[in-house]
Write an enzyme that holds these catalytic residues in place. Structure first.
Site, PDB file in Angstrom:
ATOM      1  N   GLY A 149      11.030 -21.192 -16.351  1.00  0.00           N
ATOM      2  CA  GLY A 149      10.766 -21.308 -14.924  1.00  0.00           C
ATOM      3  C   GLY A 149      10.276 -20.050 -14.234  1.00  0.00           C
ATOM      4  O   GLY A 149      10.006 -20.082 -13.032  1.00  0.00           O
ATOM      5  N   GLU A 191      14.267 -19.927 -22.291  1.00  0.00           N
ATOM      6  CA  GLU A 191      13.210 -20.706 -22.968  1.00  0.00           C
ATOM      7  C   GLU A 191      12.012 -20.895 -22.031  1.00  0.00           C
ATOM      8  O   GLU A 191      11.676 -22.015 -21.663  1.00  0.00           O
ATOM      9  CB  GLU A 191      13.737 -22.056 -23.472  1.00  0.00           C
ATOM     10  CG  GLU A 191      14.498 -22.831 -22.415  1.00  0.00           C
ATOM     11  CD  GLU A 191      14.882 -24.250 -22.800  1.00  0.00           C
ATOM     12  OE1 GLU A 191      14.930 -24.563 -23.987  1.00  0.00           O
ATOM     13  OE2 GLU A 191      15.116 -25.038 -21.867  1.00  0.00           O
ATOM     14  N   GLY A 222       8.049 -21.047 -20.807  1.00  0.00           N
ATOM     15  CA  GLY A 222       6.774 -21.484 -21.359  1.00  0.00           C
ATOM     16  C   GLY A 222       5.638 -20.751 -20.666  1.00  0.00           C
ATOM     17  O   GLY A 222       4.983 -19.875 -21.215  1.00  0.00           O
ATOM     18  N   ARG A 223       5.450 -21.086 -19.385  1.00  0.00           N
ATOM     19  CA  ARG A 223       4.337 -20.550 -18.608  1.00  0.00           C
ATOM     20  C   ARG A 223       4.244 -19.025 -18.671  1.00  0.00           C
ATOM     21  O   ARG A 223       3.166 -18.460 -18.874  1.00  0.00           O
ATOM     22  CB  ARG A 223       4.513 -20.973 -17.141  1.00  0.00           C
ATOM     23  CG  ARG A 223       3.327 -20.657 -16.236  1.00  0.00           C
ATOM     24  CD  ARG A 223       3.639 -21.002 -14.778  1.00  0.00           C
ATOM     25  NE  ARG A 223       4.082 -22.362 -14.601  1.00  0.00           N
ATOM     26  CZ  ARG A 223       3.264 -23.400 -14.447  1.00  0.00           C
ATOM     27  NH1 ARG A 223       1.968 -23.222 -14.422  1.00  0.00           N
ATOM     28  NH2 ARG A 223       3.753 -24.616 -14.303  1.00  0.00           N
ATOM     29  N   CYS A 251     -17.678 -37.111 -11.874  1.00  0.00           N
ATOM     30  CA  CYS A 251     -18.203 -37.858 -10.737  1.00  0.00           C
ATOM     31  C   CYS A 251     -17.058 -38.210  -9.793  1.00  0.00           C
ATOM     32  O   CYS A 251     -16.793 -39.393  -9.551  1.00  0.00           O
ATOM     33  CB  CYS A 251     -18.897 -39.119 -11.230  1.00  0.00           C
ATOM     34  SG  CYS A 251     -20.092 -38.762 -12.511  1.00  0.00           S
ATOM     35  N   TYR A 310      -0.303 -24.591 -19.715  1.00  0.00           N
ATOM     36  CA  TYR A 310      -0.554 -25.816 -18.944  1.00  0.00           C
ATOM     37  C   TYR A 310      -2.021 -25.881 -18.501  1.00  0.00           C
ATOM     38  O   TYR A 310      -2.316 -26.215 -17.356  1.00  0.00           O
ATOM     39  CB  TYR A 310       0.382 -25.903 -17.728  1.00  0.00           C
ATOM     40  CG  TYR A 310       1.860 -25.790 -18.083  1.00  0.00           C
ATOM     41  CD1 TYR A 310       2.490 -26.803 -18.790  1.00  0.00           C
ATOM     42  CD2 TYR A 310       2.600 -24.670 -17.722  1.00  0.00           C
ATOM     43  CE1 TYR A 310       3.839 -26.700 -19.135  1.00  0.00           C
ATOM     44  CE2 TYR A 310       3.949 -24.563 -18.061  1.00  0.00           C
ATOM     45  CZ  TYR A 310       4.558 -25.582 -18.761  1.00  0.00           C
ATOM     46  OH  TYR A 310       5.889 -25.478 -19.090  1.00  0.00           O
TER      47      TYR A 310
END
Ligand SMILES: *Cc1c(COP(=O)(O)O)cnc(C)c1O
Length: 414
Positions: A241, A277, A279-280, A354, A383
Site C-alpha cells: 500500500g 508485501e 507491489g506498486r 475509438c 499495474y
C-alpha cells in the site's frame, strides 16, 4: 536515491526508444523496463528494513518473468492471488517462498498451492477456513495460515483505495475474529501462524502509514490472545500500500517508515515478526510506456497528439483518473542539441481507441512535438500493461523490452 526524477530519463531508455522506432516498420508502442534500476531499488528497499522484518513482493503489480527473476534473489518471498500467479512463481529459476491471499480462492488453486509447498495461506472467510482444512486433510498436510482481518479503522487512516475499515470482500471482520481463530484452532490440518491486514493502496503520507502500523502493533497482543495456543502465532503481515506519487517528484518516505517501525519493535517485548508485501512501490519506478506520435490535431480549440497504443495497453492513468506525466523524446537530435525546441504547446495525449475515454494525459506542455516523435510515460512498471484490456479493438500487443545495462546515466529531456 529514488531512481526516477521528474523529466529525466535514463539515457539507455532514450536510446532504446529511438532504436525501436528505427527498427519497426510501423510507429511503435512499447513497455521498456530497466532491470538494473529495479535491482537497485529493491536493494535500497531492503537496506532500510529493521532487523527481522521481511519483504515479500505482491506479484499482481507486475508478474512478468523477467521482473520476478530480477527480484527473486532480493525478496524474502512472493505474495500471489491466483493459480496463474502460482505458476509464474514456480517458473522462476530462483525458488522463493510464496504466500496466497485474495477473495474467492478456487479449490483447485488451493490444491495447487499446497502441493507446491505454499508457505502460508491468508484465509479470507470462515467458509474458506473449512474448505482449506478439508483440502489440507486430503493432502495429509498441516498448513500454516494467517487470518486476514478487516479491522475497524478510524477515518483518518483511510486512503482513496481502502480494502479495510469499510464493507469490502476482503478478510474477516474484526468482530468475527474470535470465531475465525476458534475455527482455525479446531481445524486439525491448519496451524494459526498469525494475522494479515492489507488495508489500503496509494498511501503517500508516511505519517499515516506509521500510525497504521502502530495501530496494528497496539492490537497485536489482543488479537494473539484470542488463540488458546499462542506459541505458533508469530507473524503479522502488514500488507503493502505504499503509494507512488505519479504527479510530483516527492515519493513515499520509506526510510522514515522503516526507522519508525524499527524503534517501535525495539520497544515492544512481545513483538511479532513483521512482514511487508508491497507491489506498486517495488516495480512502478522501473517501467516506461513508449508511444510514437501518429497524428497532431486541432479540434474545437484543443491540440491533440494521437499516438500509437493507448489506454488498452496502459490503463493506469484512466484507472487512477490522473494526467500521467509525459516526456517528449524527439526522434533525432540536431547538431545544436535537441530538435524541436520551438513553441510550447498544451496537448491532450490520446491513443488509437475509438472512444473519447482513451486519454493518457491532459494539459501537457511540450515543445512542439511532431509526427514520429516519441513520448515516454514513466512510472509504468506496476499495474500498467497487466491491468489493461489489451484485446479491445484487436490492436497488436505492445512490445515489452527489458534493459539490464548496468548503471545508467540520466539526461534531461526538454
Ligand atoms: C494488491 C495487494 C498488495 C500490494 O498492494 P500495493 O498497493 O501494490 O502495495 C499486497 N497485499 C495484498 C493482499 C494485495 O491484494
Amino acid at each position: 536515491m529514488m531512481p526516477w526524477l521528474m523529466n529525466r530519463l535514463p539515457a539507455a531508455v532514450v536510446d532504446q526508444a529511438r532504436a525501436l522506432a528505427d527498427a519497426q516498420p510501423d510507429p511503435v508502442s512499447a513497455f521498456v523496463y530497466d532491470l538494473h534500476a529495479l535491482r537497485s531499488h529493491v536493494q535500497w528497499l531492503k537496506s532500510f528494513l529493521p532487523q527481522g522484518v521481511e519483504l515479500y513482493y505482491a506479484i499482481k503489480a507486475n508478474s512478468e518473468p523477467e521482473i520476478l527473476e530480477t527480484l527473486a534473489p532480493w525478496v524474502d518471498g512472493f505474495e500471489i492471488s491466483s493459480g496463474g500467479e502460482i505458476q509464474r512463481v514456480l517458473n522462476c529459476s530462483t525458488r522463493r517462498n510464496f504466500i496466497f491471499s485474495g477473495p474467492g480462492k478456487l479449490d483447485s488453486d488451493l490444491y495447487h498451492a499446497l502441493t507446491h509447498q505454499v508457505e502460508m495461506i491468508h484465509v479470507e472467510s470462515l467458509d474458506e477456513i473449512r474448505r482449506l482444512n478439508m483440502i489440507a486433510a486430503r493432502l495429509n498436510r498441516r498448513q500454516a495460515v494467517l487470518i486476514r482481518i478487516n479491522p475497524v479503522l478510524s477515518d483518518h487512516l483511510a486512503t482513496k483505495l481502502s480494502m479495510a475499515g469499510a464493507p469490502t470482500p476482503f478478510g474477516i471482520d474484526e468482530q468475527q475474529l474470535a470465531q475465525a481463530v476458534a475455527l482455525v484452532e479446531q481445524s486439525e490440518n491448519l496451524v494459526l501462524s498469525g494475522f494479515h491486514i492489507h488495508a489500503m493502496s496509494h498511501q503517500l503520507q508516511v505519517e499515516r502509514h506509521q500510525q497504521l502500523l502502530d495501530w496494528y502493533l497496539d492490537k497485536w497482543l489482543s488479537w494473539k490472545a484470542l488463540a488458546s495456543n499462542t506459541q505458533s502465532v508469530r507473524y503479522l503481515n502488514v500488507g503493502g500500500g505504499m503509494g507512488v506519487n505519479y504527479l510530483r517528484p516527492e515519493q513515499f518516505d520509506w526510510p522514515s517508515l522503516c526507522r519508525h517501525l524499527g524503534e517501535r519493535l525495539a520497544r515492544d517485548r512481545q513483538a511479532p515478526i513483521v512482514r511487508f508485501e508491497p507491489g506498486r512501490f517495488v516495480t512502478a519506478f522501473c517501467g516506461y510506456y513508449l508511444m510514437q506520435v501518429l497524428d497532431m490535431k486541432h479540434s474545437h480549440g484543443q491540440d491533440f497528439a494521437v499516438c500509437r497504443g493507448g489506454t488498452h495497453q496502459f490503463r493506469l492513468p484512466a484507472a487512477q483518473a490522473h494526467d500521467h506525466p509525459v516526456i517528449h523524446v524527439p526522434r533525432r537530435r540536431t547538431a545544436d542539441g535537441p530538435s524541436n525546441v520551438g513553441t510550447k504547446r498544451r496537448l491532450t495525449i490520446v491513443g488509437q481507441l475509438c472512444t473519447p475515454k482513451d486519454v493518457l494525459a491532459r494539459d501537457v506542455v511540450l515543445s512542439d512535438p511532431v509526427v514520429d516523435d516519441l513520448l515516454v510515460l514513466p512510472l509504468a512498471g506496476a499495474y500498467g500493461y497487466n491491468i489493461s484490456h489489451a484485446d479491445f479493438l484487436c490492436h497488436p500487443r505492445p512490445l515489452q523490452v527489458y534493459l539490464d545495462a548496468g548503471p545508467l546515466n540520466t539526461h534531461a529531456m526538454e
